[in-house]
Design an enzyme around this catalytic site. Structure first.
Site, PDB file in Angstrom:
ATOM      1  N   ASP A  59      -1.750  -4.876   8.768  1.00 58.46           N
ATOM      2  CA  ASP A  59      -2.560  -6.187   8.388  1.00 58.46           C
ATOM      3  C   ASP A  59      -3.843  -6.227   9.004  1.00 58.46           C
ATOM      4  O   ASP A  59      -4.743  -7.021   8.277  1.00 58.46           O
ATOM      5  CB  ASP A  59      -1.513  -7.178   8.992  1.00 58.46           C
ATOM      6  CG  ASP A  59      -0.202  -7.209   8.327  1.00 58.46           C
ATOM      7  OD1 ASP A  59      -0.024  -7.265   7.285  1.00 58.46           O
ATOM      8  OD2 ASP A  59       0.708  -7.075   9.284  1.00 58.46           O
TER       9      ASP A  59
ATOM     10  N   LYS B 288       0.608  -5.389  13.058  1.00 56.96           N
ATOM     11  CA  LYS B 288       1.798  -4.991  12.030  1.00 56.96           C
ATOM     12  C   LYS B 288       2.621  -5.988  11.931  1.00 56.96           C
ATOM     13  O   LYS B 288       2.696  -6.912  12.794  1.00 56.96           O
ATOM     14  CB  LYS B 288       2.177  -3.525  12.048  1.00 56.96           C
ATOM     15  CG  LYS B 288       1.229  -2.392  11.748  1.00 56.96           C
ATOM     16  CD  LYS B 288       1.748  -1.030  11.779  1.00 56.96           C
ATOM     17  CE  LYS B 288       2.787  -0.896  11.122  1.00 56.96           C
ATOM     18  NZ  LYS B 288       2.880  -1.133   9.492  1.00 56.96           N
TER      19      LYS B 288
ATOM     20  N   GLY C  16       3.227  -8.179   9.046  1.00 57.28           N
ATOM     21  CA  GLY C  16       3.131  -9.208   7.796  1.00 57.28           C
ATOM     22  C   GLY C  16       4.349  -9.313   6.826  1.00 57.28           C
ATOM     23  O   GLY C  16       4.254 -10.180   6.346  1.00 57.28           O
TER      24      GLY C  16
ATOM     25  N   LYS D 195      -8.779  -4.525   5.751  1.00 56.87           N
ATOM     26  CA  LYS D 195      -8.097  -4.697   6.880  1.00 56.87           C
ATOM     27  C   LYS D 195      -8.870  -4.259   8.279  1.00 56.87           C
ATOM     28  O   LYS D 195      -8.665  -4.457   9.286  1.00 56.87           O
ATOM     29  CB  LYS D 195      -6.724  -3.529   6.750  1.00 56.87           C
ATOM     30  CG  LYS D 195      -6.174  -3.727   5.381  1.00 56.87           C
ATOM     31  CD  LYS D 195      -5.468  -5.195   5.513  1.00 56.87           C
ATOM     32  CE  LYS D 195      -4.490  -5.233   4.313  1.00 56.87           C
ATOM     33  NZ  LYS D 195      -3.071  -4.252   4.283  1.00 56.87           N
TER      34      LYS D 195
ATOM     35  N   GLU E  49       9.299  -0.061  11.279  1.00 61.04           N
ATOM     36  CA  GLU E  49       7.984   0.851  11.265  1.00 61.04           C
ATOM     37  C   GLU E  49       7.708   1.310  12.714  1.00 61.04           C
ATOM     38  O   GLU E  49       7.236   2.350  12.791  1.00 61.04           O
ATOM     39  CB  GLU E  49       6.854  -0.385  10.857  1.00 61.04           C
ATOM     40  CG  GLU E  49       7.212  -0.724   9.283  1.00 61.04           C
ATOM     41  CD  GLU E  49       6.196  -1.788   9.136  1.00 61.04           C
ATOM     42  OE1 GLU E  49       5.590  -2.425   9.783  1.00 61.04           O
ATOM     43  OE2 GLU E  49       5.977  -1.817   7.756  1.00 61.04           O
TER      44      GLU E  49
ATOM     45  N   THR F   4       0.771  -1.103   0.037  1.00 59.07           N
ATOM     46  CA  THR F   4       0.179   0.011  -0.020  1.00 59.07           C
ATOM     47  C   THR F   4       0.951   1.272  -0.044  1.00 59.07           C
ATOM     48  O   THR F   4       0.451   2.155  -0.705  1.00 59.07           O
ATOM     49  CB  THR F   4      -0.933  -0.084   1.177  1.00 59.07           C
ATOM     50  OG1 THR F   4      -1.663  -1.314   1.120  1.00 59.07           O
ATOM     51  CG2 THR F   4      -1.900   1.006   1.183  1.00 59.07           C
TER      52      THR F   4
HETATM   53  O1  DER Z   1       4.152  -5.259   7.950  1.00 59.50           O
HETATM   54  C1  DER Z   1       3.665  -4.284   7.865  1.00 59.50           C
HETATM   55  O2  DER Z   1       2.845  -3.966   9.062  1.00 59.50           O
HETATM   56  C2  DER Z   1       3.013  -3.854   6.783  1.00 59.50           C
HETATM   57  O3  DER Z   1       2.787  -2.462   6.958  1.00 59.50           O
HETATM   58  C3  DER Z   1       2.249  -4.477   5.895  1.00 59.50           C
HETATM   59  O4  DER Z   1       1.896  -5.766   6.323  1.00 59.50           O
HETATM   60  C4  DER Z   1       1.338  -3.808   5.240  1.00 59.50           C
HETATM   61  O5  DER Z   1       1.008  -4.601   3.719  1.00 59.50           O
HETATM   62  P1  DER Z   1       0.362  -4.352   2.609  1.00 59.50           P
HETATM   63  O6  DER Z   1       0.334  -2.845   2.649  1.00 59.50           O
HETATM   64  O7  DER Z   1       0.853  -4.966   1.453  1.00 59.50           O
HETATM   65  O8  DER Z   1      -1.126  -5.039   2.972  1.00 59.50           O
END
Ligand code: DER
Length: 237
Positions: A91, A101, A103, A128, A110, A33
């Protein structure tokens, strides 16, 4: 693809509402995203040369550099300076903006960046959003010192995790994956400890909101206290 479109729509809205051209430092999260967020910033066709973009891992840095934006290492930030805003994905998100978070296995940086930003903007498509965490996304990503990984698994079981495992077998990678900090990820399944609370049943919305917040903070703290845990993929709204 409707999901990609939804990500792009969310990203454009987030940038429209929260991007400040006068900003000095902007955090850029990880995942798919965030690519739309960076594209939306680029599409403003403003002079971005004064802004430094703080990545949250190698992939995030690649997205910044590929877009021709100026990256800056987190440890190069002037002391005491906060980022103006940090954009990132998630996530799973509940209505109080508590997030799961990790994923993408980037939760360590982060969380480091998010906790040093004045504003944290979570950009997520409708898949989500759940009424409470651990509804659809049923496990919490945890960054762990490799040496401590097995003892962390035992401690998580004692904390009530139904199943915890070291994240392994990414595409063309046998054995545990390593994070950008050269650590392991443990994914710990919890049986909805953040379930609706009795207050919610009695229609006490504020009480339920506080209970959920308390449940997320308590679980995050309990996991973080386990020796060897470096970061927990629960962000409290
Ligand atoms: O790892 C994380 O928290 C990321 O922000 C992520 O999981 C979000 O990924 P996506 O935008 O591909 O769904």
């Amino acid at each position: 693809d409707p999901i990609e479109k939804a990500k792009e729509t969310a990203a454009r809205k987030a940038v429209e509402d929260h991007f400040d051209p006068a900003a000095r430092y902007i955090g850029i999260g990880s995942g798919s995203t965030i690519v739309f967020v960076v594209q939306a910033i680029k599409d403003r066709n403003e002079d971005l040369s004064r802004i430094r973009f703080v990545p949250t891992g190698y992939q995030s840095r690649q997205v910044i550099v590929k877009a021709g934006l100026q990256p800056i290492h987190f440890d190069s930030l002037p002391s005491g300076v906060l980022l103006d805003v940090a954009f990132d994905g998630a996530d799973e998100v509940d209505e109080d903006l508590n997030c799961i978070k990790g994923g993408g296995a980037c939760l360590y940086q982060e969380k480091l960046v998010a906790t040093h930003a004045r504003k944290f903007i979570c950009v997520a498509d409708q898949r989500k959003l759940q009424s409470r965490l651990l509804s659809k996304w049923d496990r919490i990503p945890i960054e762990v010192e490799p040496l401590a990984a097995h003892s962390v698994l035992e401690r998580l079981a004692a904390l009530g995790s139904q199943e915890a495992a070291i994240r392994s077998g990414a595409i063309e990678k046998s054995g545990p994956i390593k994070t950008d900090q050269d650590n392991f990820i443990v994914d710990a399944k919890f049986k909805h400890p953040l379930l609706p609370t009795p207050t919610e049943a009695e229609g006490d919305v504020q009480g339920a909101k506080e209970d959920r917040q308390w449940a997320v903070e308590t679980l995050a703290k309990e996991i973080k206290q386990i020796e060897g845990v470096l970061s927990v993929g629960l962000f409290c709204g």
